[in-house]
Design a protein around this motif. Sequence first.
Motif, mmCIF file in Angstrom:
data_model
loop_
_atom_site.group_PDB
_atom_site.id
_atom_site.type_symbol
_atom_site.label_atom_id
_atom_site.label_comp_id
_atom_site.label_asym_id
_atom_site.label_seq_id
_atom_site.Cartn_x
_atom_site.Cartn_y
_atom_site.Cartn_z
ATOM 1 N N ASP A 1 49.342 -64.787 25.422
ATOM 2 C CA ASP A 1 48.123 -64.252 24.791
ATOM 3 C C ASP A 1 46.958 -65.234 24.865
ATOM 4 N N LEU A 2 47.288 -66.516 25.003
ATOM 5 C CA LEU A 2 46.220 -67.522 25.018
ATOM 6 C C LEU A 2 45.307 -67.360 26.227
ATOM 7 N N TRP A 3 45.876 -66.808 27.307
ATOM 8 C CA TRP A 3 45.063 -66.659 28.528
ATOM 9 C C TRP A 3 44.792 -65.196 28.873
ATOM 10 N N PRO B 1 50.347 -67.476 17.982
ATOM 11 C CA PRO B 1 50.274 -66.481 19.058
ATOM 12 C C PRO B 1 51.332 -66.710 20.146
ATOM 13 N N LYS C 1 43.034 -74.356 23.114
ATOM 14 C CA LYS C 1 43.857 -73.155 23.304
ATOM 15 C C LYS C 1 44.976 -73.088 22.280
ATOM 16 N N PHE C 2 45.610 -74.245 22.036
ATOM 17 C CA PHE C 2 46.777 -74.277 21.154
ATOM 18 C C PHE C 2 46.404 -74.558 19.695
ATOM 19 N N ALA D 1 53.400 -70.092 21.423
ATOM 20 C CA ALA D 1 52.607 -71.273 21.823
ATOM 21 C C ALA D 1 52.926 -72.466 20.920
ATOM 22 N N THR E 1 36.259 -74.274 28.456
ATOM 23 C CA THR E 1 36.436 -73.152 27.523
ATOM 24 C C THR E 1 35.376 -72.081 27.764
#
Lengths: 502, 157
Positions: free
Chosen positions: B70-72, B66, A428-429, B6, A221
Amino acid sequence: MDVIAGLGQGFLVALDPINLLYCFIGVFIGTLVGVLPGIGPVSAMSLLLPVTLSGTPESGIIMMAGIYYGSMYGGSTTAVLVNIPGEAASVVTCIDGHEMAKRGRAGPALGIAALGSFVAGTFSIVALMLVAPALSRVAVAFGPPEYFSLMVLGLSILSFLTQGSMAKALLMAAVGVVIGLIGLDQINAMPRLTFDRLELVDGIGLIPVVMGLFGVAEILTNIEQQIRRDIVQSRIGSLWPSKEDLKASAGPVARGTVLGFLLGILPGGGAVISSFASYAIEKKLSRTPERFGKGAIEGVAGPESANNAAAGGAFIPLMTLGIPPNVVMALLLGAFVIHGLQPGPLMMSQNPQIFWGIVASMYVGNIMLLVLNMPLIGMWVQVLKAPYKILFPLILMFCIVGVFASGNAVFDVFVMIGTGVLGYLMRKFGYEAAPLVLAFVLGPMLENNLRKSLILSEGTFDIFVVRPISLVCLLIAAALLIAPLLPALRKKREKVALDATD
Amino acid sequence: MMLRRAEFWGGLFWLAIGAFVAWQGWLLELGTLREPGSGFVFFWLGLIIVAFATSIAIGGLRGEGPLLGDLWRGARWRNVLLVVLALIAFGFMFERLGFVICSLALLLFLMTVVDPVRPTISIPVSLIAAVGVWYVLEKMLLVQLPKGTWVEDFIPF
């Protein structure tokens, strides 16, 4: 055993030169990992778990405990000087601590953090010493239904207090139990979810899972973003707070200490929650709440005391019931098990030297920490200046070494890599790792007690509701699980999560 | 649009895992309530995972959370990929090349390719760390580390 006699025996153990050395190593490493952002007590304890094998059980556990409460101390240094929490429980300290540092008052901020931590740490040890024997006597009466319900309660509290979606937290807890059950069935020795792999017959190890989910995931991260550290450049000055500072901090330290200790005892609660709660209370009680966020010393004193008191309180459920209330205590449970010891109600009578040795070592460790934190602050600042691009490869290498050394198997390294990638994707999720890890540790105990209860009751679930302790635990757990469905309570929970995120 | 959320894909992933766990539990035998079998807890946990995962996936279909992309967005994902690949390579070569060579290669790779550091720093840091950790673990703590099946004949220590 009498408390005084027990403590006397404990000091004999704690003051043994080798145990003093282990205690020093523990608090030193704890402070170091507390200071360094990106590596917390969980990773450090996992790394050093195999090292404890080379000494006596008490030496190893004294060192592991030292890492935990040492990291609570160290975290404040980074929070004050860099505005990055060295570990999660110092998030709140950043708010006013860094503001104080920017106004040239870094010294008093660090000083009050160290003093508050010392007072809280000492109080929590005294309380642990007095509460644990009484609770142990009660816990002897616990049977499988009580243990099952208590573990359900712990997981429910942790899921309730987790930031964000409760459905995700509960899902993670369920996944954690599944992973924890991989291996031989404890009752009939049938292999479960082992896919004919010999490495899985004994189950998946705690260390690779924790190192992956916390150590590797944290690094993955961090390296995808540019980390900029804004270290306070001005002179830190005298660490000793002024008379006014001490007067203003006395109340917050006292309140934070009691609050932190009580929240630390709760399964699923702990240092992070208590520091937020303490900050909120101090702001509410203050006659000048507008000073908070602009360098109010009460905003450092209260939360720092609370998180250290919680670290002491968290030992109670582990030592008296054998149930770890958080991930760090789960690792400590791992250390006990590695040495063939089972913490629980019989611990004090069967292994008094270990219980009291740990308690006494915490007194010694707290004094060492005060000595370490006050004069060595300059050294910790230098450590903070080490660039992350040099630190992260070293941390990764230590993770690999720690995991390999714990089981002497390359398979564990692959488990760490796999859980590391999983942990990164979970962040991330928006899935939290803490419920998964706690459930992973509690999983086998949870299943065992559920199946034993059902066998005892000849297949009825009444056994969980006719026993008062079990019923109370399940009612509280049910209330927590239903709470997010009620609009008013959902708002309150979301506010707690939002405050935590801010 | 909803399929790009997501939450939907996360939910779907756990839904598959939950279904698999429940199926495995079923295969392991559920037993009875009087005598729960080896698969009893797995089966019910699998169903619980399916239930929560379904609610999360439905949330995604309703537009919650999201977008996957957008997460990356703005993230240095190449670094993540390189580190993971380096770790996998390390895992495969660990027993063949031994701890010292593998660690040295890993550290140099991370400090040269992933997040570059000047060679005057990366080389001594890598050397000291790899050899130092080996010495402390092997010689002082007596923790056995792989010597390397491919290279042990050439190493004098």
